[in-house]
Design an enzyme around this catalytic site. Structure first.
Site, PDB file in Angstrom:
ATOM      1  N   LYS A  22       2.980  51.918 -15.270  1.00 58.76           N
ATOM      2  CA  LYS A  22       1.195  52.794 -14.353  1.00 58.76           C
ATOM      3  C   LYS A  22       0.448  53.070 -14.886  1.00 58.76           C
ATOM      4  O   LYS A  22      -0.628  53.349 -14.567  1.00 58.76           O
ATOM      5  CB  LYS A  22       2.305  54.459 -14.924  1.00 58.76           C
ATOM      6  CG  LYS A  22       1.912  55.471 -13.558  1.00 58.76           C
ATOM      7  CD  LYS A  22       2.692  56.849 -13.426  1.00 58.76           C
ATOM      8  CE  LYS A  22       2.142  57.638 -15.107  1.00 58.76           C
ATOM      9  NZ  LYS A  22       1.258  58.563 -15.358  1.00 58.76           N
ATOM     10  N   ASN A  23       0.731  53.488 -16.191  1.00 53.99           N
ATOM     11  CA  ASN A  23      -0.634  53.361 -16.611  1.00 53.99           C
ATOM     12  C   ASN A  23      -1.747  52.205 -16.937  1.00 53.99           C
ATOM     13  O   ASN A  23      -2.974  52.326 -17.589  1.00 53.99           O
ATOM     14  CB  ASN A  23      -0.534  54.276 -18.683  1.00 53.99           C
ATOM     15  CG  ASN A  23       0.169  55.572 -18.131  1.00 53.99           C
ATOM     16  OD1 ASN A  23      -0.441  56.400 -17.355  1.00 53.99           O
ATOM     17  ND2 ASN A  23       0.674  55.911 -19.327  1.00 53.99           N
ATOM     18  N   ARG A  93      -4.400  63.348 -12.585  1.00 53.28           N
ATOM     19  CA  ARG A  93      -5.320  63.314 -13.380  1.00 53.28           C
ATOM     20  C   ARG A  93      -6.663  62.323 -13.541  1.00 53.28           C
ATOM     21  O   ARG A  93      -7.252  62.310 -13.755  1.00 53.28           O
ATOM     22  CB  ARG A  93      -4.762  63.505 -14.685  1.00 53.28           C
ATOM     23  CG  ARG A  93      -4.138  65.113 -14.833  1.00 53.28           C
ATOM     24  CD  ARG A  93      -3.974  65.523 -16.076  1.00 53.28           C
ATOM     25  NE  ARG A  93      -5.647  65.343 -16.728  1.00 53.28           N
ATOM     26  CZ  ARG A  93      -6.549  65.126 -17.195  1.00 53.28           C
ATOM     27  NH1 ARG A  93      -5.732  63.364 -17.588  1.00 53.28           N
ATOM     28  NH2 ARG A  93      -7.376  64.766 -17.920  1.00 53.28           N
ATOM     29  N   CYS A 117      -2.440  70.070 -16.718  1.00 52.33           N
ATOM     30  CA  CYS A 117      -1.242  69.096 -16.389  1.00 52.33           C
ATOM     31  C   CYS A 117      -0.364  70.052 -17.745  1.00 52.33           C
ATOM     32  O   CYS A 117      -0.888  70.847 -18.636  1.00 52.33           O
ATOM     33  CB  CYS A 117      -1.032  68.340 -16.611  1.00 52.33           C
ATOM     34  SG  CYS A 117      -0.325  67.131 -17.825  1.00 52.33           S
ATOM     35  N   ARG A 122      -5.882  68.776 -20.928  1.00 57.14           N
ATOM     36  CA  ARG A 122      -6.695  67.839 -20.591  1.00 57.14           C
ATOM     37  C   ARG A 122      -8.328  67.873 -20.544  1.00 57.14           C
ATOM     38  O   ARG A 122      -8.168  67.327 -19.164  1.00 57.14           O
ATOM     39  CB  ARG A 122      -5.634  66.848 -19.403  1.00 57.14           C
ATOM     40  CG  ARG A 122      -4.277  67.510 -19.691  1.00 57.14           C
ATOM     41  CD  ARG A 122      -3.294  66.344 -20.784  1.00 57.14           C
ATOM     42  NE  ARG A 122      -3.732  65.011 -20.491  1.00 57.14           N
ATOM     43  CZ  ARG A 122      -3.227  64.042 -19.480  1.00 57.14           C
ATOM     44  NH1 ARG A 122      -1.785  64.706 -19.048  1.00 57.14           N
ATOM     45  NH2 ARG A 122      -3.180  62.955 -19.832  1.00 57.14           N
ATOM     46  N   ASP A 305       4.625  59.527 -25.690  1.00 52.52           N
ATOM     47  CA  ASP A 305       5.852  59.216 -24.227  1.00 52.52           C
ATOM     48  C   ASP A 305       6.530  59.525 -24.237  1.00 52.52           C
ATOM     49  O   ASP A 305       7.344  58.916 -23.143  1.00 52.52           O
ATOM     50  CB  ASP A 305       4.879  58.437 -23.333  1.00 52.52           C
ATOM     51  CG  ASP A 305       3.312  58.732 -22.531  1.00 52.52           C
ATOM     52  OD1 ASP A 305       2.815  57.632 -22.026  1.00 52.52           O
ATOM     53  OD2 ASP A 305       3.278  59.632 -22.897  1.00 52.52           O
ATOM     54  N   ARG A 397       6.588  59.772 -10.153  1.00 54.68           N
ATOM     55  CA  ARG A 397       5.620  59.726 -10.565  1.00 54.68           C
ATOM     56  C   ARG A 397       5.183  58.072 -11.487  1.00 54.68           C
ATOM     57  O   ARG A 397       4.751  57.948 -11.561  1.00 54.68           O
ATOM     58  CB  ARG A 397       5.038  60.812 -11.207  1.00 54.68           C
ATOM     59  CG  ARG A 397       4.394  62.279 -10.146  1.00 54.68           C
ATOM     60  CD  ARG A 397       3.837  63.016 -10.833  1.00 54.68           C
ATOM     61  NE  ARG A 397       1.804  61.758 -11.379  1.00 54.68           N
ATOM     62  CZ  ARG A 397       1.233  62.482 -12.098  1.00 54.68           C
ATOM     63  NH1 ARG A 397       1.439  64.096 -12.209  1.00 54.68           N
ATOM     64  NH2 ARG A 397       0.273  61.584 -12.522  1.00 54.68           N
TER      65      ARG A 397
HETATM   66  C1  EPZ Z   1      -3.375  58.675 -21.851  1.00 56.45           C
HETATM   67  O1  EPZ Z   1      -3.761  60.007 -21.164  1.00 56.45           O
HETATM   68  C2  EPZ Z   1      -1.606  58.197 -20.582  1.00 56.45           C
HETATM   69  N1  EPZ Z   1      -1.867  58.713 -19.228  1.00 56.45           N
HETATM   70  C3  EPZ Z   1      -1.107  59.472 -20.989  1.00 56.45           C
HETATM   71  O2  EPZ Z   1      -0.070  58.893 -20.432  1.00 56.45           O
HETATM   72  C4  EPZ Z   1      -0.577  59.175 -22.783  1.00 56.45           C
HETATM   73  O3  EPZ Z   1       0.750  60.170 -22.974  1.00 56.45           O
HETATM   74  C5  EPZ Z   1      -1.608  59.447 -22.799  1.00 56.45           C
HETATM   75  O4  EPZ Z   1      -2.350  58.235 -22.652  1.00 56.45           O
HETATM   76  C6  EPZ Z   1      -1.644  59.029 -24.658  1.00 56.45           C
HETATM   77  O5  EPZ Z   1      -0.751  57.622 -24.966  1.00 56.45           O
HETATM   78  C7  EPZ Z   1      -2.581  58.094 -18.371  1.00 56.45           C
HETATM   79  O6  EPZ Z   1      -3.347  56.401 -19.021  1.00 56.45           O
HETATM   80  C8  EPZ Z   1      -2.901  57.614 -17.087  1.00 56.45           C
HETATM   81  P1  EPZ Z   1      -6.075  62.585 -22.621  1.00 56.45           P
HETATM   82  P2  EPZ Z   1      -5.173  60.235 -21.458  1.00 56.45           P
HETATM   83  O7  EPZ Z   1      -5.818  63.766 -21.277  1.00 56.45           O
HETATM   84  O8  EPZ Z   1      -5.827  59.356 -22.705  1.00 56.45           O
HETATM   85  C9  EPZ Z   1      -8.156  64.729 -26.248  1.00 56.45           C
HETATM   86  C10 EPZ Z   1       2.685  59.734 -18.969  1.00 56.45           C
HETATM   87  O9  EPZ Z   1       3.221  60.318 -19.341  1.00 56.45           O
HETATM   88  N2  EPZ Z   1      -8.926  64.959 -25.318  1.00 56.45           N
HETATM   89  O10 EPZ Z   1      -7.208  61.622 -22.479  1.00 56.45           O
HETATM   90  O11 EPZ Z   1      -5.868  60.247 -20.374  1.00 56.45           O
HETATM   91  C11 EPZ Z   1      -6.983  65.101 -25.608  1.00 56.45           C
HETATM   92  O12 EPZ Z   1      -7.111  66.882 -25.150  1.00 56.45           O
HETATM   93  C12 EPZ Z   1       1.140  60.125 -19.036  1.00 56.45           C
HETATM   94  O13 EPZ Z   1       2.711  58.716 -18.264  1.00 56.45           O
HETATM   95  C13 EPZ Z   1      -9.934  65.286 -25.011  1.00 56.45           C
HETATM   96  O14 EPZ Z   1     -10.293  65.934 -25.893  1.00 56.45           O
HETATM   97  O15 EPZ Z   1      -4.542  61.378 -22.874  1.00 56.45           O
HETATM   98  C14 EPZ Z   1      -5.740  64.806 -25.653  1.00 56.45           C
HETATM   99  O16 EPZ Z   1      -5.543  65.676 -27.530  1.00 56.45           O
HETATM  100  C15 EPZ Z   1       0.891  61.238 -20.332  1.00 56.45           C
HETATM  101  N3  EPZ Z   1     -11.379  65.364 -24.290  1.00 56.45           N
HETATM  102  C16 EPZ Z   1      -6.078  63.803 -26.995  1.00 56.45           C
HETATM  103  O17 EPZ Z   1      -7.470  63.244 -26.258  1.00 56.45           O
HETATM  104  C17 EPZ Z   1     -11.463  63.524 -23.566  1.00 56.45           C
HETATM  105  O18 EPZ Z   1     -12.343  63.798 -23.123  1.00 56.45           O
HETATM  106  C18 EPZ Z   1      -5.476  62.237 -25.434  1.00 56.45           C
HETATM  107  O19 EPZ Z   1      -5.475  63.503 -23.496  1.00 56.45           O
HETATM  108  C19 EPZ Z   1     -10.729  63.266 -23.470  1.00 56.45           C
HETATM  109  C20 EPZ Z   1      -9.117  63.120 -24.197  1.00 56.45           C
END
Ligand code: EPZ
Length: 435
Positions: A22-23, A93, A117, A122, A305, A397
């Site tokens: 998915k990701n 998201r 979420c 996020r 995850d 999802r």
């Molecule tokens: C990706 O999310 C995945 N989603 C998530 O999968 C996965 O859990 C995560 O990576 C970690 O491996 C997709 O790829 C679509 P983030 P990502 O919101 O990278 C901080 C699932 O279950 N952050 O960037 O988008 C944030 O607070 C989902 O499949 C900032 O501070 O995750 C967090 O601590 C859930 N500022 C960390 O980074 C920003 O601008 C990662 O969060 C962006 C992020």
């Protein structure tokens, strides 16, 4: 709302084929915005989120054709809209990923701020900061990110936090920027590498994907092409845990074992026999699992995850273990539901201490986020009795045909369409909703 009913006690046996990730599928489909030539993407999992991504691309004016194998040809030659509306972004998201490509190719983008979420706030500040470093003018008004730019220019960008989608958004934008960009402290996840591979096949010049420093030399335009999405390492890990906790023996096929090394090591530490081949992993559960300490962190460390699935494993293992969640601030909601099933778990901030019990007991439970819902399905496969799992739209999802895949390995699981329950078991349906 549909529900799942599981009957516990059957050790899983047999084989299961893993679907596309998915990701990786979501950002790879969005890469189509960067070119006016068709991009054909195969091995896309059939999920709510991939459907939502296709809806979003279609709203932007991308022409999509889906063939009998669910491969998608995306043609963005006539994109006529750069607005990603709240109605779609609030359901997924990852819609934020259209911001970089729209800005890079069209110089304009209006993307609804993705709300938080269940698992955390996020934020997207790093996405915005990186695009501003490349010359974008960005303001946030009325809940929308409004971005404008001439041609983006290369920049050296340091990511304060390790963000997979943040890295992907900036990498996509940089492919069409003037000059060279470097993303430091980049996410190293395999899904980032898959997006880079797709972009390079389209004519981009990206080096270092998979390391913490990615260099992108901008080009004037990208071409179309074809890309096959990598297998879903989290789906694979989820089924391996299902076999481990149910006392079964399965082979997971179409997987890249090296992408789940941290998970395989923890399964071996828990006492499972794990063998790997080029594209398969075989697991045989021990008579009794041993508790294993877990600390989630960015790739290649143990993936967040897979945290919920290992809280479940520890719930029925021998001993006690700590599970530390370092990536998201609120990713323990499955624990409240597991406690309803008799699990012995204490929470202290971002640490859960799990003491194994003999058996979990069936109870009506409620899914809260994608991976938590998978953990509850697995709990239902090993609990005494019938477990009713509500709000399973979360699981739809991210898991392609999970009940069919589990059932063909012997699991007792079936989906009850929402309206059926209300009609024939109103009390039960109410109990499930209250759960
Ligand atoms: C990706 O999310 C995945 N989603 C998530 O999968 C996965 O859990 C995560 O990576 C970690 O491996 C997709 O790829 C679509 P983030 P990502 O919101 O990278 C901080 C699932 O279950 N952050 O960037 O988008 C944030 O607070 C989902 O499949 C900032 O501070 O995750 C967090 O601590 C859930 N500022 C960390 O980074 C920003 O601008 C990662 O969060 C962006 C992020």
């Amino acid at each position: 709302m549909d529900k799942l009913i599981t009957t516990g006690g059957v050790p899983l046996q047999g084989e299961v084929r893993i679907s596309g990730a998915k990701n990786a599928a979501l950002p790879v489909m969005i890469c189509s915005l960067l070119t006016e030539e068709p991009l054909t993407i195969s091995n896309i999992p059939h999920l709510h989120d991939t459907t939502t991504t296709m809806e979003l691309l279609a709203q932007l004016g991308v022409k999509l054709q889906v063939d009998e194998k669910l491969a998608v040809e995306a043609d963005a030659s006539e994109v006529n809209n750069v607005v990603a509306p709240y109605e779609l972004v609030k359901t997924m998201r990852a819609s934020i990923l259209v911001l970089g490509p729209l800005l890079a190719r069209f110089g304009r983008a209006e993307v609804s701020m993705p709300g938080g979420c269940a698992i955390g706030s996020r934020p997207v500040n790093l996405h915005i900061k990186g695009l501003e470093a490349m010359g974008a003018k960005i303001s946030i008004r009325g809940g929308y990110i409004r971005a404008r730019a001439g041609r983006l220019h290369g920049a050296r960008i340091f990511m304060d936090m390790n963000s997979v989608t943040g890295t992907e958004n900036l990498m996509m934008a940089a492919t069409l920027a003037e000059g060279e960009s470097v993303i430091e402290n980049a996410a190293r996840e395999p899904e980032v590498v898959d997006v880079a591979d797709c972009l390079n096949a389209m004519g981009a010049d990206i080096r270092g994907a998979g390391s913490d420093e990615i260099t992108i030399r901008g080009v004037k335009r990208l071409g179309g092409g074809a890309h096959r999405v990598i297998p879903d390492r989290i789906e694979a890990g989820t089924f391996l845990v299902a076999a481990a906790v149910s006392g079964g023996e399965i082979t997971v096929k179409d997987v890249r074992p090296q992408q789940i090394d941290a998970v395989l090591e923890k399964l071996r530490e828990a006492g499972a026999a794990v063998e790997t081949g080029g594209d398969w992993v075989r697991i045989k559960a021990p008579k009794k699992l041993k508790s294993v300490n877990i600390r989630t962190a960015p790739y290649p460390a143990f993936p967040t995850d897979m945290q919920a699935q290992f809280v479940l494993l520890n719930s029925v293992a021998d001993g006690a273990a700590s599970v530390v969640e370092t990536v998201f601030e609120n990713r323990f909601m499955h624990i409240h539901e597991l406690r309803r099933m008799g699990a012995n778990i204490e929470l202290d901030g971002n640490t859960a201490v799990v003491r194994g019990v003999e058996r979990l007991r069936a109870a009506p439970v409620m899914a809260t986020d994608l991976r938590a819902s998978a953990c509850l399905v697995l709990a239902g496969l090993i609990a005494d009795g019938e477990t009713l799992i509500d709000r399973i739209y979360h699981i739809d999802r991210g898991y392609h045909c999970i009940e069919e895949k589990l059932a063909q390995m012997g699991a007792g699981i079936r989906r009850i369409p929402g309206n059926y329950l209300e009609r024939v078991m109103p009390a039960r349906a109410g109990a499930g909703a209250a759960g």
